[in-house]
Design a protein around this motif. Structure first.
Motif, PDB file in Angstrom:
ATOM      1  N   LEU A  53       0.835  -1.206   0.000  1.00  0.00           N
ATOM      2  CA  LEU A  53       0.000   0.000   0.000  1.00  0.00           C
ATOM      3  C   LEU A  53       0.871   1.258   0.000  1.00  0.00           C
ATOM      4  N   ARG A  54       1.922   1.234   0.804  1.00  0.00           N
ATOM      5  CA  ARG A  54       2.813   2.400   0.898  1.00  0.00           C
ATOM      6  C   ARG A  54       3.464   2.685  -0.453  1.00  0.00           C
ATOM      7  N   LYS A  55       3.930   1.630  -1.130  1.00  0.00           N
ATOM      8  CA  LYS A  55       4.568   1.818  -2.443  1.00  0.00           C
ATOM      9  C   LYS A  55       3.588   2.442  -3.438  1.00  0.00           C
ATOM     10  N   GLU A  56       2.363   1.919  -3.458  1.00  0.00           N
ATOM     11  CA  GLU A  56       1.359   2.464  -4.371  1.00  0.00           C
ATOM     12  C   GLU A  56       1.028   3.914  -4.027  1.00  0.00           C
ATOM     13  N   TYR A  57       0.961   4.219  -2.739  1.00  0.00           N
ATOM     14  CA  TYR A  57       0.639   5.583  -2.289  1.00  0.00           C
ATOM     15  C   TYR A  57       1.761   6.538  -2.680  1.00  0.00           C
ATOM     16  N   ARG A 109       3.758   6.190  -5.152  1.00  0.00           N
ATOM     17  CA  ARG A 109       3.777   6.331  -6.607  1.00  0.00           C
ATOM     18  C   ARG A 109       2.706   7.311  -7.087  1.00  0.00           C
ATOM     19  N   GLY A 110       1.796   7.714  -6.195  1.00  0.00           N
ATOM     20  CA  GLY A 110       0.833   8.730  -6.569  1.00  0.00           C
ATOM     21  C   GLY A 110      -0.628   8.356  -6.382  1.00  0.00           C
ATOM     22  N   ALA A 111      -0.918   7.134  -5.976  1.00  0.00           N
ATOM     23  CA  ALA A 111      -2.308   6.748  -5.762  1.00  0.00           C
ATOM     24  C   ALA A 111      -2.842   7.496  -4.537  1.00  0.00           C
ATOM     25  N   THR A 112      -4.099   7.876  -4.597  1.00  0.00           N
ATOM     26  CA  THR A 112      -4.703   8.541  -3.438  1.00  0.00           C
ATOM     27  C   THR A 112      -5.207   7.478  -2.461  1.00  0.00           C
ATOM     28  N   SER A 113      -5.412   7.907  -1.245  1.00  0.00           N
ATOM     29  CA  SER A 113      -5.908   6.967  -0.238  1.00  0.00           C
ATOM     30  C   SER A 113      -7.326   6.499  -0.587  1.00  0.00           C
ATOM     31  N   ALA A 114      -8.114   7.362  -1.222  1.00  0.00           N
ATOM     32  CA  ALA A 114      -9.473   6.969  -1.623  1.00  0.00           C
ATOM     33  C   ALA A 114      -9.421   5.906  -2.717  1.00  0.00           C
ATOM     34  N   GLN A 115      -8.479   6.053  -3.655  1.00  0.00           N
ATOM     35  CA  GLN A 115      -8.326   5.028  -4.701  1.00  0.00           C
ATOM     36  C   GLN A 115      -7.911   3.690  -4.099  1.00  0.00           C
ATOM     37  N   LEU A 116      -6.985   3.741  -3.148  1.00  0.00           N
ATOM     38  CA  LEU A 116      -6.546   2.505  -2.484  1.00  0.00           C
ATOM     39  C   LEU A 116      -7.694   1.863  -1.715  1.00  0.00           C
ATOM     40  N   THR A 172      -9.223   2.896   7.587  1.00  0.00           N
ATOM     41  CA  THR A 172      -8.391   1.695   7.661  1.00  0.00           C
ATOM     42  C   THR A 172      -7.156   1.868   6.786  1.00  0.00           C
ATOM     43  N   ILE A 173      -7.338   2.379   5.597  1.00  0.00           N
ATOM     44  CA  ILE A 173      -6.214   2.607   4.684  1.00  0.00           C
ATOM     45  C   ILE A 173      -5.254   3.631   5.290  1.00  0.00           C
ATOM     46  N   LEU A 174      -5.801   4.722   5.824  1.00  0.00           N
ATOM     47  CA  LEU A 174      -4.957   5.767   6.400  1.00  0.00           C
ATOM     48  C   LEU A 174      -4.150   5.242   7.586  1.00  0.00           C
ATOM     49  N   SER A 175      -4.794   4.476   8.458  1.00  0.00           N
ATOM     50  CA  SER A 175      -4.053   3.943   9.616  1.00  0.00           C
ATOM     51  C   SER A 175      -3.018   2.921   9.177  1.00  0.00           C
ATOM     52  N   THR A 176      -3.313   2.148   8.143  1.00  0.00           N
ATOM     53  CA  THR A 176      -2.338   1.178   7.634  1.00  0.00           C
ATOM     54  C   THR A 176      -1.149   1.903   7.033  1.00  0.00           C
ATOM     55  N   LEU A 177      -1.392   2.990   6.276  1.00  0.00           N
ATOM     56  CA  LEU A 177      -0.292   3.769   5.707  1.00  0.00           C
ATOM     57  C   LEU A 177       0.560   4.400   6.804  1.00  0.00           C
ATOM     58  N   ARG A 178      -0.078   4.903   7.859  1.00  0.00           N
ATOM     59  CA  ARG A 178       0.690   5.463   8.986  1.00  0.00           C
ATOM     60  C   ARG A 178       1.539   4.387   9.646  1.00  0.00           C
ATOM     61  N   ARG A 179       0.945   3.203   9.824  1.00  0.00           N
ATOM     62  CA  ARG A 179       1.678   2.092  10.440  1.00  0.00           C
ATOM     63  C   ARG A 179       2.869   1.682   9.588  1.00  0.00           C
ATOM     64  N   ALA A 180       2.736   1.804   8.257  1.00  0.00           N
ATOM     65  CA  ALA A 180       3.826   1.449   7.352  1.00  0.00           C
ATOM     66  C   ALA A 180       4.897   2.527   7.302  1.00  0.00           C
ATOM     67  N   GLY A 181       4.639   3.685   7.925  1.00  0.00           N
ATOM     68  CA  GLY A 181       5.652   4.730   7.997  1.00  0.00           C
ATOM     69  C   GLY A 181       5.529   5.796   6.931  1.00  0.00           C
ATOM     70  N   GLY A 219      -4.670  17.581   2.020  1.00  0.00           N
ATOM     71  CA  GLY A 219      -5.411  18.374   1.046  1.00  0.00           C
ATOM     72  C   GLY A 219      -5.739  17.586  -0.221  1.00  0.00           C
ATOM     73  N   ARG A 220      -6.312  18.284  -1.159  1.00  0.00           N
ATOM     74  CA  ARG A 220      -6.707  17.660  -2.419  1.00  0.00           C
ATOM     75  C   ARG A 220      -5.485  17.556  -3.330  1.00  0.00           C
ATOM     76  N   PRO A 221      -5.435  16.481  -4.110  1.00  0.00           N
ATOM     77  CA  PRO A 221      -4.309  16.361  -5.043  1.00  0.00           C
ATOM     78  C   PRO A 221      -4.427  17.421  -6.145  1.00  0.00           C
TER      79      PRO A 221
END
Length: 155
Positions: free
Chosen positions: A111-115, A117-124, A134-143, A149-151
């Motif tokens: 998930l972190r790699k995809e994020y 590379r430019g994917a938004t958390s909503a897309q993930l 869940t996605i946001l907390s997982t990304l935080r946990r991954a560092g 803001g908006r892309p």
């Protein structure tokens, strides 16, 4: 002797025997039963027995109030006792609390790699069928440092 009878030694007092409360009135030496002293004593004894009954009723009311207060306090103490024992039990455990993560460490790094590379958390969230928090907390946990803001709009 039954519940409504007076004991033989209390016949002169003419105070009804009620089981729990009994009053013994001994005649004053030298006073006859026809005098006003005996009637005064009988009246005082009646008033005394009424006052004792009032006190007993008041005592019952106070006992009920006290038991309800005690019950409420026991509930608080019981709850506090449980939380204290829980914290002591789980105080030894190190790590995060709550439900286990939906994504393991390997998936979190993907998930972190995809994020990054430019994917938004909503897309993930749509791709992996997970809630946005869940996605946001997982990304935080991954560092990952999350973008705010908006892309920017691509042309």
């Amino acid at each position: 002797m039954t519940g409504g009878e007076c004991p033989s030694w209390a016949v002169g007092a003419k105070v009804p025997f009620e089981g729990a409360i009994s009053v013994i009135a001994e005649p004053i030496p030298g006073a006859s039963r026809d005098t006003g002293i005996m009637s005064d004593l009988k009246r005082l004894l009646r008033e005394l027995s009424r006052e004792i009954e009032r006190l007993a009723e008041r005592n019952e009311v106070l006992e009920r109030r006290l038991s309800s207060i005690t019950g409420a306090l026991e509930g608080d103490i019981r709850i506090q006792g449980r939380t204290a024992s829980r914290s002591a039990r789980h105080g030894r455990r190190i790590g995060r609390r709550g439900a286990p993560s939906k994504f393991d460490d390997a998936q979190a790094s993907q998930l972190r790699k995809e994020y990054e590379r430019g994917a938004t958390s909503a897309q993930l969230a749509r791709k992996y069928k997970a809630a946005l928090p869940t996605i946001l907390s997982t990304l935080r946990r991954a560092g990952t440092t999350l973008r705010r803001g908006r892309p920017s709009r691509k042309r």
